[in-house]
Every structure is written in C-alpha cells, then in structure tokens.
Design a protein around this motif. Sequence first.
Motif, PDB file in Angstrom:
ATOM      1  N   ASP A  46      36.855  98.106  31.257  1.00 52.44           N
ATOM      2  CA  ASP A  46      37.303  96.393  30.999  1.00 52.44           C
ATOM      3  C   ASP A  46      36.394  96.126  29.645  1.00 52.44           C
ATOM      4  O   ASP A  46      37.275  94.814  29.339  1.00 52.44           O
ATOM      5  CB  ASP A  46      37.446  95.510  32.243  1.00 52.44           C
ATOM      6  CG  ASP A  46      39.232  96.087  32.927  1.00 52.44           C
ATOM      7  OD1 ASP A  46      39.710  96.676  32.702  1.00 52.44           O
ATOM      8  OD2 ASP A  46      38.436  95.469  33.572  1.00 52.44           O
ATOM      9  N   VAL A  47      35.693  97.029  29.359  1.00 53.60           N
ATOM     10  CA  VAL A  47      34.481  97.174  28.212  1.00 53.60           C
ATOM     11  C   VAL A  47      34.906  97.556  27.470  1.00 53.60           C
ATOM     12  O   VAL A  47      34.385  99.087  26.964  1.00 53.60           O
ATOM     13  CB  VAL A  47      33.097  96.334  29.104  1.00 53.60           C
ATOM     14  CG1 VAL A  47      32.166  96.368  27.384  1.00 53.60           C
ATOM     15  CG2 VAL A  47      32.436  96.013  30.124  1.00 53.60           C
ATOM     16  N   ASP A  48      35.102  97.450  25.715  1.00 49.68           N
ATOM     17  CA  ASP A  48      35.633  97.814  24.505  1.00 49.68           C
ATOM     18  C   ASP A  48      33.723  98.125  24.361  1.00 49.68           C
ATOM     19  O   ASP A  48      33.485  97.017  24.281  1.00 49.68           O
ATOM     20  CB  ASP A  48      36.151  97.623  23.888  1.00 49.68           C
ATOM     21  CG  ASP A  48      37.915  98.009  24.900  1.00 49.68           C
ATOM     22  OD1 ASP A  48      38.085  98.974  25.249  1.00 49.68           O
ATOM     23  OD2 ASP A  48      38.797  96.750  24.258  1.00 49.68           O
ATOM     24  N   VAL A  49      33.613  99.174  23.289  1.00 48.27           N
ATOM     25  CA  VAL A  49      32.084  99.439  22.708  1.00 48.27           C
ATOM     26  C   VAL A  49      32.441  99.287  21.515  1.00 48.27           C
ATOM     27  O   VAL A  49      32.776 100.059  20.780  1.00 48.27           O
ATOM     28  CB  VAL A  49      30.949 100.280  23.568  1.00 48.27           C
ATOM     29  CG1 VAL A  49      29.796  99.974  23.068  1.00 48.27           C
ATOM     30  CG2 VAL A  49      31.016 100.012  24.849  1.00 48.27           C
ATOM     31  N   GLU A  50      31.829  98.613  20.528  1.00 48.67           N
ATOM     32  CA  GLU A  50      31.802  98.799  19.230  1.00 48.67           C
ATOM     33  C   GLU A  50      29.874  99.013  18.536  1.00 48.67           C
ATOM     34  O   GLU A  50      29.545  98.258  18.804  1.00 48.67           O
ATOM     35  CB  GLU A  50      32.700  97.901  18.275  1.00 48.67           C
ATOM     36  CG  GLU A  50      32.467  97.898  16.673  1.00 48.67           C
ATOM     37  CD  GLU A  50      33.479  96.845  15.911  1.00 48.67           C
ATOM     38  OE1 GLU A  50      32.923  96.730  14.655  1.00 48.67           O
ATOM     39  OE2 GLU A  50      33.721  95.801  16.840  1.00 48.67           O
ATOM     40  N   VAL A  51      29.924 100.224  18.048  1.00 48.48           N
ATOM     41  CA  VAL A  51      28.944 100.415  18.102  1.00 48.48           C
ATOM     42  C   VAL A  51      28.712 100.432  16.320  1.00 48.48           C
ATOM     43  O   VAL A  51      29.350 101.801  15.236  1.00 48.48           O
ATOM     44  CB  VAL A  51      28.335 101.341  18.299  1.00 48.48           C
ATOM     45  CG1 VAL A  51      26.725 101.890  17.903  1.00 48.48           C
ATOM     46  CG2 VAL A  51      27.867 101.590  19.553  1.00 48.48           C
ATOM     47  N   THR A  52      28.299  99.576  15.460  1.00 43.60           N
ATOM     48  CA  THR A  52      27.065  99.382  14.378  1.00 43.60           C
ATOM     49  C   THR A  52      25.671 100.268  13.456  1.00 43.60           C
ATOM     50  O   THR A  52      25.367  99.412  13.954  1.00 43.60           O
ATOM     51  CB  THR A  52      27.181  98.215  13.400  1.00 43.60           C
ATOM     52  OG1 THR A  52      29.149  97.502  14.128  1.00 43.60           O
ATOM     53  CG2 THR A  52      27.463  97.790  11.569  1.00 43.60           C
ATOM     54  N   GLY A  53      25.887 100.876  12.891  1.00 44.47           N
ATOM     55  CA  GLY A  53      24.591 101.711  13.127  1.00 44.47           C
ATOM     56  C   GLY A  53      24.552 101.267  11.494  1.00 44.47           C
ATOM     57  O   GLY A  53      25.321 101.665  10.679  1.00 44.47           O
ATOM     58  N   GLU A  54      23.390 100.308  10.765  1.00 40.57           N
ATOM     59  CA  GLU A  54      22.530  99.707  10.105  1.00 40.57           C
ATOM     60  C   GLU A  54      21.680  99.620  10.089  1.00 40.57           C
ATOM     61  O   GLU A  54      21.253  99.360  10.382  1.00 40.57           O
ATOM     62  CB  GLU A  54      23.739  99.081   9.234  1.00 40.57           C
ATOM     63  CG  GLU A  54      23.664  98.123  10.530  1.00 40.57           C
ATOM     64  CD  GLU A  54      24.956  96.700   9.393  1.00 40.57           C
ATOM     65  OE1 GLU A  54      24.657  96.327   8.168  1.00 40.57           O
ATOM     66  OE2 GLU A  54      25.429  95.569   9.984  1.00 40.57           O
TER      67      GLU A  54
END
Length: 332
Positions: A128-136
């Motif tokens: 139930d957890v969506d993950v968004e990874v921002t690499g900067e």
Amino acid sequence: MKNSYTIPRNLLDGLEAFLRVAERKSFREAAEDLGVSPSAISQTVRQLEDRIGVPLFIRTTRSVGLTEAGALFHAQAAPAFASLVNAWEGARTYGGRPAGLLRLNMPRSVVPLLIEPIIADFCDQYPDVDVEVTGEDALIDLAASGHDAGIRVGELLEADMISVRLSPPFRFVVVATPDYLNQYGRPQSAADLKSHNCIRQRISNGSVMPWRLIDGNRMVEIAIKGRVIVNENTAVVSLTKRGLGLAQVSEPLVIDDIRSGALEVVLGPLSPSSPGLFLHYPGHAQVLPKLRAFIDHVKAALATGMLDRLIPPEAPSTPRPATGRRSALRPA
C-alpha cells in the motif's frame, strides 16, 4: 487582526443532525442514532435553519418532511458530507498502517548503492506504499519540497533533523586510473595537484567545489585546475575511469573500482573523513507509518550486513571530519 475566512467557521455545525433527520424522517430516531436527546437534535437543526435563512423541514405531530429548500440542500449536502467522512477515514488510515506515497530525496550516486538493493523488498512487504525516489545532488529543504525523508552525508545535516546512520564514516579520496598515473605521475603532495588535470564539480549554488585535504591538524582547500566541469558524482567517476584525470570522491562510491585495481588512491594520508551517510527526516512529533516502516526496513537491511561491501578496505587511522555545516545528529 481578524482572520478572513472564505466560508463561515460554523458552516458544518448541525449538518450531520440534519442529514440523519432527513434519512429517518424522525427527530426521535435521529436522536437515538446520535446518542442525544430529541430536544438537542431539534435545537441543532433550528440553529442550522437560522443560519441558512430558510426552514428545511415541515414538522407536524405525525411526520417530518423536507421543504423544497430542504430537499435541494439535502441533495447537495448528502454526497458532500459522505466525501468528507471518506476523507476523514482515509486520512485516519495513515495513522494505523503504512500507506500512501513515500517521497525520498538523495544524491544520484546513492541510489544504486543503498536504495536499489532494498527497494524491491520494501515494496513487496508494503504493497500500500508507493515510493518516489528523487536523485539530485543539490541540498533541499525536505519539508518545503514535500519529501518525507532524505539521505545526506552527516556534515550537511541540519540540527533539527532526526537521523538514522546508514554507513560507517568514510574518506573522500583522490583517485585516478593506473594508466593516467603512469603517464602523468603520482602526486606526492597537495602542491603537486597544480600540475594535474583535475575533474571538477559544480554544486547547486553555482560555485565549483574545492578539494579539501588534511594538512597536519587542519583542513585546507586546494584550488584545482581541470578541463572538465560536471555537476554530479556519477559523471565524475565515469570520466575518471576513462583516464581523463584525478578526482576527489567519496570512497564508497569507488570502492569496487579500487578493489579491482581500475582506480588507485593517491595522497591517502591527506584524505579527510565524513561522519558517513544518514537517512534524515524532519523532527515531527509523529512519524507517519509509511516512513516508520521504511526506517525499520532500512535498519533491518543494515543488520544483515548490506553495507559491508561499502566499508573502505583501510580506514584512516585517525578519523578527521570533513568541513561543512556542523550538525547535531539526533538518532531516531
């Protein structure tokens, strides 16, 4: 100064009572449902009618019915109230189980080192957890950008962050390929760097990152020269491995290349140390279950020795912190 509200602050007062009476067509049955007296329900509905300015019910001794205005109000208010209840319940679920979108921010080079090895298992365990990874590589304000957590080196953490250690302390090392060193020589001192092509990196504030080395008991910044400037760590490593020149990078980023002999460390005794990598997040009073689940998952992965391969083969004998903003690291 008085606050200016777009809608009256008591707009919803009495709405549930109205809807229950309209459904039951009885003040007495509505009162039983809500656990109050019939007179309390009657007074609440009367106050709602006074605020709206029209009667909503036709009352007789035998029945209760909606007026034309009441029917119109009910037709629009009932689905709106149901949506509010659903929104309430939906938000409450975030307090009980891991769910929703987890947004993480970290340097690009960290993604393959730390996140890729654990993200699949995390998604399997918490569907139930969506993950968004921002690499900067730029430093950001987590709260202002809407991220739940980030990963940074310890010296760059703000004092109000809660932190979870992800790696042991590590060095920032100067590396080059054996072919480059055979062709141009191996620097023996910081002054020798002036005669070498150094791969430079531009940081988020627009300046070119200086190299920092240990000189006795102090940190010094070295003005380096080079033909190429890039803005992220992975490009620095890639160009270094192509033999373009020297580079200063975190040792975990190139540890496999060092062990394989593809890159060699120079000026090793002058290498400064960092406290290590930390997962950090704002010090809220309550951590949402989605973030707590991720923190626990990371800790469990670390306990299995996931980071063992990132430990430098030869740690500096006397760790010396790299320069940067001092931070009071608060463990989770």
